[in-house]
Design an enzyme around this catalytic site. Structure first.
Site, PDB file in Angstrom:
ATOM      1  N   LYS A  17       0.850  -1.184   0.000  1.00  0.00           N
ATOM      2  CA  LYS A  17       0.000   0.000   0.000  1.00  0.00           C
ATOM      3  C   LYS A  17       0.890   1.239   0.000  1.00  0.00           C
ATOM      4  O   LYS A  17       1.995   1.228   0.552  1.00  0.00           O
ATOM      5  CB  LYS A  17      -0.894  -0.044   1.243  1.00  0.00           C
ATOM      6  CG  LYS A  17      -1.981   1.000   1.319  1.00  0.00           C
ATOM      7  CD  LYS A  17      -2.843   0.719   2.544  1.00  0.00           C
ATOM      8  CE  LYS A  17      -3.976   1.721   2.710  1.00  0.00           C
ATOM      9  NZ  LYS A  17      -4.849   1.377   3.856  1.00  0.00           N
ATOM     10  N   SER A  27      -9.549   1.282   2.945  1.00  0.00           N
ATOM     11  CA  SER A  27      -8.707   2.199   2.200  1.00  0.00           C
ATOM     12  C   SER A  27      -7.638   1.510   1.367  1.00  0.00           C
ATOM     13  O   SER A  27      -6.993   2.140   0.527  1.00  0.00           O
ATOM     14  CB  SER A  27      -8.038   3.175   3.172  1.00  0.00           C
ATOM     15  OG  SER A  27      -7.179   2.503   4.066  1.00  0.00           O
ATOM     16  N   SER A  34      -9.821  -1.343   6.918  1.00  0.00           N
ATOM     17  CA  SER A  34      -9.246  -1.004   5.615  1.00  0.00           C
ATOM     18  C   SER A  34      -8.495  -2.123   4.913  1.00  0.00           C
ATOM     19  O   SER A  34      -8.150  -1.991   3.738  1.00  0.00           O
ATOM     20  CB  SER A  34      -8.321   0.214   5.744  1.00  0.00           C
ATOM     21  OG  SER A  34      -9.084   1.376   5.970  1.00  0.00           O
TER      22      SER A  34
END
Length: 450
Positions: free
Chosen positions: A80, A155, A179
């Site tokens: 990420k 996310s 997330s």
């Protein structure tokens, strides 16, 4: 061995060890798929082609010389975009962080490198990890591989899209209120949020230091377990054996949130399959969910605001309007409100622990709906209209408030259906047992890669 990422981390690792596949070939295949599919999915924001190929070739040389660094040696992994990599700007997909050059690797990244993993790129995400939809990003939203008119969830949106589309076998995400699990459920993956601090968060752009976690997104329970073990620096990286038949699952009902009928039907079908396989199902109302949601916000908002206070003043216009609004709101959460939220958090932990004591584990739907459409601001549920953000986080934030490990598993996806997830939850420190439970439950409810 074809060397496709659909075969998963463990199968690819076996092929690398028996010589039927080499890491350079595997990595080139991933790079080719990224080049072909990323324009459609917007999953990756950075691809490290030269560095990844060099790391893959180094892994091949090490293996040929008799060095085996473990189950991730030579396996491509995506990060990420909030994980620090030394010498590179960690933007968390925010223009405000474009000059945020990291002095060192994040702790999790250092452990991946030590394990011989091939870091192939960094993925798209909801800006600052401050949202569960994946809608807001300086590079635009990541798209769901099953339907590119829909979001991948947030996310950790790009990490989920990348694994679900077969661009990479596994990816890392961060989880403050779901997330890792939200996009995993939306894209049909296994997503693991471990016990708080089991995997270090050092070097991951912080959002809320008492709620943040790091976890893997993978195509199977076994793959998620192995990656988590490496990241937690466990001496034993073997896959947990499935729990025996006869688990007692406490199934949480949400009095304030009714499931979309299509998700509800699949959830009930999964519970029936578990009962038919010999597991016991009991139901309970998960109380205080609204209070938990308010307290979660009252903790996350000021913690995030304190982290980005100076940057908000210096680069106000560089934040998306929704993000800076949330950061501004966090500035106005008083100490009394924050401390009351932390007191409620302690009460809530005791309350849930009391419930959990009556079961082997807790079970709930990961999301009340399937992946929302790009730009969709609200979700219509039988209980009423809720914001897309609240729909994504409502059933997931409990695990972050408690610091308990939670894993989402994909339920059977019929032709024409979008993925939906089922979550398992155990008390803090019981990660290994939770993964053993997940290994038992997953094949029963239909853990098939989508």
């Amino acid at each position: 061995m074809s060397g496709t990422t659909a075969e998963g981390v463990l199968a690819l690792g076996r092929a690398l060890r028996d010589g039927s596949l080499d890491s350079a070939t595997l990595t080139r295949g991933c790079l080719d798929r990224i080049a072909a599919e990323n324009p459609r999915l917007n999953a990756f924001v950075e691809v490290f082609e030269a560095e990844a190929l060099a790391a893959a070739e180094r892994a091949d040389r090490e293996r040929a010389a008799g060095t085996d660094r473990g189950p991730l040696h030579g396996i491509p992994v995506a990060l990420k975009n909030n994980f620090d990599m030394a010498g590179l700007a960690t933007t968390a997909c925010s223009e405000a962080l474009r000059d945020n050059v990291a002095a060192a690797d994040a702790d999790a990244v250092a452990r991946l490198r030590a394990a011989g993993a091939v870091i192939i790129g960094r993925t798209n995400m909801h800006e600052l990890a401050y949202g569960g939809t994946g809608q807001v990003s300086a590079t635009g939203p990541a798209r769901n591989p099953r339907d590119t008119d829909r979001l991948a969830g947030g996310s950790s949106s790009g990490s989920a899209a990348a694994v679900a589309a077969g661009l990479v076998p596994v990816a890392l995400g961060s989880d403050t209120g779901g997330s890792v699990r939200i996009p995993s459920a939306a894209c049909g993956l296994v997503g693991l949020k471990p016990t708080f601090d089991r995997i270090p968060t050092g070097g991951v752009v912080p959002l809320s230091w008492t709620l943040d976690h790091v976890g893997p997104l993978a195509r199977s329970v076994a793959d998620a377990a192995v990656v988590a073990a490496v990241l937690a620096a466990d001496a034993d990286t073997t896959v947990p054996s499935p729990s025996p038949v006869g688990l007692h699952l406490g199934v949480a009902r949400f009095p304030d949130l009714a499931l979309d009928p299509a998700v509800a039907e699949r959830f009930e079908r999964s519970l029936e399959a578990l009962q038919a396989a010999g597991h016991r199902i009991s139901r309970f109302d998960l109380e205080y969910t609204r209070e938990a949601h308010r307290s979660w916000l009252a903790i996350m908002y000021p913690e995030a605001a304190s982290r980005f206070e100076a940057l908000l003043g210096a680069r106000y216009e560089d934040f998306d309007v929704t993000i800076r609004t949330q950061l501004e709101a966090g500035r106005h959460v008083g100490a009394t409100t924050y401390l009351r939220a932390q007191r409620f958090r302690a009460f809530y932990g005791r309350h849930i622990a009391g419930i959990a004591a009556g079961y082997d584990l807790i079970c709930m739907p990961t999301l009340p709906t399937v992946a929302p459409k790009v730009g969709q601001k609200s979700v219509e549920l039988p209980s009423g209209t809720v914001s897309t953000q609240d729909a994504m986080t409502f059933s997931n934030l409990t695990a972050n408030m408690l610091g308990w490990p939670a894993v989402t598993l994909p339920m059977t996806t019929r032709e024409g259906e979008l993925p939906a997830g089922l979550t398992l939850l155990r008390p803090a420190g019981q990660d290994h047992q939770l993964l053993a439970d997940a290994a038992a439950v997953a094949p029963i409810i239909g853990n098939k890669p989508v």
